[in-house]
Scaffold this motif. Structure first.
Motif, PDB file in Angstrom:
ATOM      1  N   ILE A  19     -16.662  -9.769 -10.411  1.00 57.86           N
ATOM      2  CA  ILE A  19     -15.345 -10.003  -9.762  1.00 57.86           C
ATOM      3  C   ILE A  19     -15.671 -10.703  -8.412  1.00 57.86           C
ATOM      4  O   ILE A  19     -14.924 -11.354  -8.014  1.00 57.86           O
ATOM      5  N   VAL A  20     -16.697 -10.342  -7.908  1.00 58.22           N
ATOM      6  CA  VAL A  20     -17.058 -10.803  -6.405  1.00 58.22           C
ATOM      7  C   VAL A  20     -17.213 -12.480  -6.551  1.00 58.22           C
ATOM      8  O   VAL A  20     -16.807 -13.202  -5.627  1.00 58.22           O
ATOM      9  N   ARG A  21     -17.911 -12.623  -7.544  1.00 61.16           N
ATOM     10  CA  ARG A  21     -18.001 -14.360  -7.961  1.00 61.16           C
ATOM     11  C   ARG A  21     -16.697 -14.952  -8.058  1.00 61.16           C
ATOM     12  O   ARG A  21     -16.707 -15.983  -7.751  1.00 61.16           O
ATOM     13  N   GLN A  22     -15.914 -14.475  -9.003  1.00 64.25           N
ATOM     14  CA  GLN A  22     -14.417 -15.033  -9.044  1.00 64.25           C
ATOM     15  C   GLN A  22     -13.613 -15.007  -7.926  1.00 64.25           C
ATOM     16  O   GLN A  22     -13.007 -15.858  -7.576  1.00 64.25           O
ATOM     17  N   LEU A  23     -13.861 -13.918  -7.129  1.00 65.15           N
ATOM     18  CA  LEU A  23     -12.731 -13.835  -6.021  1.00 65.15           C
ATOM     19  C   LEU A  23     -13.216 -14.990  -4.920  1.00 65.15           C
ATOM     20  O   LEU A  23     -12.463 -15.675  -4.354  1.00 65.15           O
ATOM     21  N   LYS A  24     -14.593 -15.020  -4.696  1.00 68.34           N
ATOM     22  CA  LYS A  24     -15.158 -15.897  -3.698  1.00 68.34           C
ATOM     23  C   LYS A  24     -14.538 -17.485  -4.372  1.00 68.34           C
ATOM     24  O   LYS A  24     -14.452 -18.206  -3.371  1.00 68.34           O
TER      25      LYS A  24
END
Length: 321
Positions: A19-24
């Motif tokens: 989720i962090v990778r895609q949000l960033k």
């Protein structure tokens, strides 16, 4: 314009990190994360202070104590206590600090042991659970009901999604406490290196299971979080507020084992030990509600297994125990 501040709880885990990778990658949000050494999610006081001081706009609640059947059987007290405590602290502190948008991540194990296949959202609480992971499942059910309760009483926008079996980058490859795909990847890889001529797989190979790559899970999470209230509420009901996330496609364990063997390059024989337990004959999610909300998976099982094995090869020194 200020960027939306998004807290991802459990950012070092498989789902949270995806989720962090895609949000960033979106580039228009500010992602807030804290390591365990910085924020103890088991501490009500620490979590309350964090929310009061950080002006959070959205929360992805991906933090949880997770594990396979051995871990669930061995540590039932830790599984129910830690998961209840983490989600209680985060959901309540999000509410008291004024956070209106939260996404709670559950598990398909919330459904009854003998649920009709494919499992629909309305199967929840209709029969007994699988005993081996009942403490974990009950914690997740409590999380769903907690989100529903804050929505009903306070008008919050707290949503819940229930993923099928997940795998991918940052999975747990522990030889005893991991789920089936990472366990198989490690077993076949090490058998190849050792020159073993045969690998024994537990069970008959006949049960059917569904698997979703964690990058698809992250994409579904962001999609559901950002649906408009009108669209979301039109496709859910008050007592069915959670949404299944999966592929809607399953395979036999035999097919999975053979695919992992091919991807890892193991050339020996595979023997299935039918004296070992099979578990439920089938576990498949009904994902028609998610499709109606405009999302479908995109990563095939074979392609997902290939990228997962590549990640394993690049990171195996980190979990060599």
């Amino acid at each position: 314009m200020n960027k939306k501040r998004i807290f991802v709880a459990g950012h070092n885990g498989m789902v949270g990190s995806a989720i962090v990778r895609q949000l960033k990658a979106l580039g228009c949000v500010e992602v807030i994360t804290h390591a365990k050494s910085e924020l103890n999610l088991l501490s009500q006081a620490d979590v309350k202070t964090f929310f009061n001081e950080n002006n959070i706009d959205q929360v992805y609640l991906a933090a949880a104590k997770v594990g396979g059947i051995v871990a669930n059987n061995t540590y039932p007290a830790e599984f129910i206590y830690e998961n209840l405590t983490i989600q209680n602290n985060i959901i309540h502190s999000a509410h008291t600090s004024g956070v209106n948008d939260l996404l709670f991540l559950g598990s398909s194990c919330i459904y009854p042991k003998l649920a009709v296949q494919p499992m629909r959202e309305d199967a929840l609480l209709t029969a007994i659970l699988e005993p081996t992971n009942e403490p974990y499942a009950i914690a997740k059910i409590a999380g769903i009901k907690m989100c529903e309760s804050y929505n009903r009483q306070y008008g919050r926008n707290y949503r819940s999604i229930m993923p099928t079996n997940l795998y991918g980058e940052n999975d747990n490859f522990h030889p005893e406490n991991s789920h089936v795909i990472p366990a198989l990847i490690r077993r076949f890889h090490e058998a190849k290196l050792a020159g073993d001529k045969k690998v024994i797989a537990w069970g008959s190979g006949k049960p059917m299971r569904e698997f979703l790559h964690v990058d698809d899970m992250a994409a579904a999470s962001i999609h559901v979080m950002n649906l408009s209230n009108d669209i979301y509420k039109a496709n859910t009901q008050e007592m069915l507020s959670h949404i299944n996330v999966g592929t809607g496609v399953d395979c036999t364990i035999r097919e999975l084992v053979e695919t992992v063997a091919k991807i890892t390059g193991f050339l020996g024989d595979i023997e299935f030990d039918a004296t070992k337990p099979d578990g439920a004959p089938r576990k498949l999610m009904d994902v028609s509600r998610l499709k109606s909300l405009g999302w479908e998976y995109s990563i095939s099982l074979e392609n997902g297994l290939k990228t997962t094995y590549e990640w394993f090869l690049n990171n195996q020194n980190n979990f060599r125990k």
